[in-house]
Design a protein around this motif. Structure first.
Motif, mmCIF file in Angstrom:
data_model
loop_
_atom_site.group_PDB
_atom_site.id
_atom_site.type_symbol
_atom_site.label_atom_id
_atom_site.label_comp_id
_atom_site.label_asym_id
_atom_site.label_seq_id
_atom_site.Cartn_x
_atom_site.Cartn_y
_atom_site.Cartn_z
ATOM 1 N N UNK A 8 43.053 52.111 32.396
ATOM 2 C CA UNK A 8 42.532 51.175 33.399
ATOM 3 C C UNK A 8 41.285 50.457 32.912
ATOM 4 N N UNK A 9 41.392 49.939 31.689
ATOM 5 C CA UNK A 9 40.402 49.013 31.156
ATOM 6 C C UNK A 9 40.244 47.853 32.142
ATOM 7 N N UNK A 10 41.368 47.457 32.693
ATOM 8 C CA UNK A 10 41.403 46.561 33.858
ATOM 9 C C UNK A 10 42.476 47.117 34.801
ATOM 10 N N UNK A 11 42.559 46.579 35.989
ATOM 11 C CA UNK A 11 43.654 46.923 36.892
ATOM 12 C C UNK A 11 44.577 45.712 36.953
ATOM 13 N N UNK A 12 45.831 45.907 36.545
ATOM 14 C CA UNK A 12 46.774 44.796 36.460
ATOM 15 C C UNK A 12 47.797 44.794 37.575
ATOM 16 N N UNK A 13 48.184 43.580 37.941
ATOM 17 C CA UNK A 13 49.205 43.416 38.987
ATOM 18 C C UNK A 13 50.035 42.170 38.709
ATOM 19 N N UNK A 14 51.213 42.137 39.302
ATOM 20 C CA UNK A 14 52.048 40.935 39.266
ATOM 21 C C UNK A 14 52.013 40.283 40.644
ATOM 22 N N UNK A 15 51.800 38.979 40.647
ATOM 23 C CA UNK A 15 51.652 38.251 41.904
ATOM 24 C C UNK A 15 52.554 37.015 41.901
ATOM 25 N N UNK A 16 52.765 36.443 43.065
ATOM 26 C CA UNK A 16 53.619 35.257 43.178
ATOM 27 C C UNK A 16 52.874 33.981 42.795
#
Length: 352
Positions: free
Chosen positions: A286-294
């Motif tokens: 979790x160097x960053x927190x990643x997500x997929x978005x529209x």
């Protein structure tokens, strides 16, 4: 605004002592930093280098990969991870990624293999582990080296193993300013093969065997042959001291980031903003927190309005003409168009 990246720096009580010691290289702290890294990974095959790029150069030279060879890599990576291969005269063949994770698609990798393929460079995008067992199996089956690009993946795990202990031939780490640990600049490598590891120790020091290089008077020994190409890639004492001190809190910082990720998990579940990047049996750092978005741009703007510096972090490297390959890769396009990162670092709660 809470930053996406922030360098950690411990109290450095002995920095002035080192600066005026007359011993700025190849001393106690470089060796000490390496020992702490070996203890962390429970391996005796870890070397450090003064830059991440030099860590890559040492790795390639130790593995016998050079000009005219081909490697397969993901364009979803940092330029610092990909440019060194070009400067070595190596041709990069881009492979597609899983659009759900941003990491190499094993099936597409298989399709890219040619008789010139010497290695698969497996980037673990933003610290999220890729398909390690699948990619490593391809390398074993085809007789191709596997190089883990761990520029952002120190401490990440897959199947209860730290990346670097997964069977890859080499795993290259960055100790740049926003990494954990950071040495301001630096890199490290874990090698699977002990003989290649021993060879790399000479390569990172201009091919010199320091046990033979000087005679009993301290003069350069003309009978000490140099038979390996090498680099001036030894980490200095100042950078090593910073890393040495940081290793004492590395697990604490990683645990803080994982706790922050749980908070983001709950936030996304409650607010339906995006889908977290996740795979079973993996444990990102979790160097960053990643997500997929529209809607990538709108999501970035929304988080920034709320005081969190959101970003897409990287752009797919196959858009750059220097690589000479702008192949359309559907998974890369889909992932790049949907990926957003928000701060998840150790500083998040204290700043928030």
């Amino acid at each position: 605004m809470i930053p996406l990246f922030k360098p950690y720096m411990p109290e450095l009580k002995k920095i002035e002592e080192i600066l005026y010691s007359g011993k700025l290289t190849s001393g106690f702290y470089r060796n000490g930093f390496e020992h702490k890294l070996k203890d962390f990974f429970r391996t005796d095959r870890y070397i450090t280098a003064n830059t991440f790029s030099n860590a890559i150069y040492v790795t390639l030279t130790a593995l016998g990969i050079g000009a005219g060879d081909e490697i397969i890599a993901s364009p979803m990576a940092c330029l610092v991870s990909t440019q060194p291969y070009l400067t070595m005269g190596i041709k990069i063949i881009w492979a597609d990624v899983d659009p759900l994770t941003g990491t190499l698609d094993p099936d597409n990798v298989r399709k890219k293999i040619t008789p010139k393929t010497k290695a698969i460079v497996h980037n673990h995008f933003c610290g999220y582990p890729g398909y390690l067992s699948e990619i490593n199996s391809i390398g074993y089956e085809k007789g191709i080296f596997i190089i883990n690009d761990c520029i952002e993946a120190f401490g990440s795990e897959s199947d209860d193993k730290l990346i670097g202990l997964d069977g890859a031939d080499a795993s290259v780490f960055s100790f740049g300013p926003v990494r954990i640990p950071n040495t301001i600049d630096g890199g490290g490598v874990i090698f699977k093969d002990h003989d290649i590891y021993k060879k790399s120790i000479l390569i990172r020091d201009c091919g010199i065997d320091r046990t033979l290089f000087r005679d009993e008077l301290g003069e350069i020994n003309p009978e000490c042959d140099i038979n390996l190409k090498g680099y001036s890639a030894m980490m200095n004492e100042v950078n090593a001291y910073i890393g040495f001190c940081q290793m004492d809190v590395t697990n604490k910082l990683l645990n803080a980031q994982r706790k922050n990720a749980l908070i983001w998990d709950s936030f996304l579940l409650e607010n339906a903003i995006g889908i977290p990047i996740a795979r079973k049996n993996t444990k990102p750092n979790y160097w960053i927190y990643g997500m997929r978005v529209k809607n990538k741009r709108k999501t970035i703007e929304t988080f920034r309005d709320q005081g969190y510096y959101a970003s897409g972090v990287h752009v797919n490297n196959n858009i750059y003409s220097v690589f000479g390959d702008d192949s359309y890769l559907s998974g890369v396009v889909e992932f790049n168009n949907s990926f957003v990162a928000v701060p998840c670092g150790w500083w998040l709660n204290s700043d928030g």
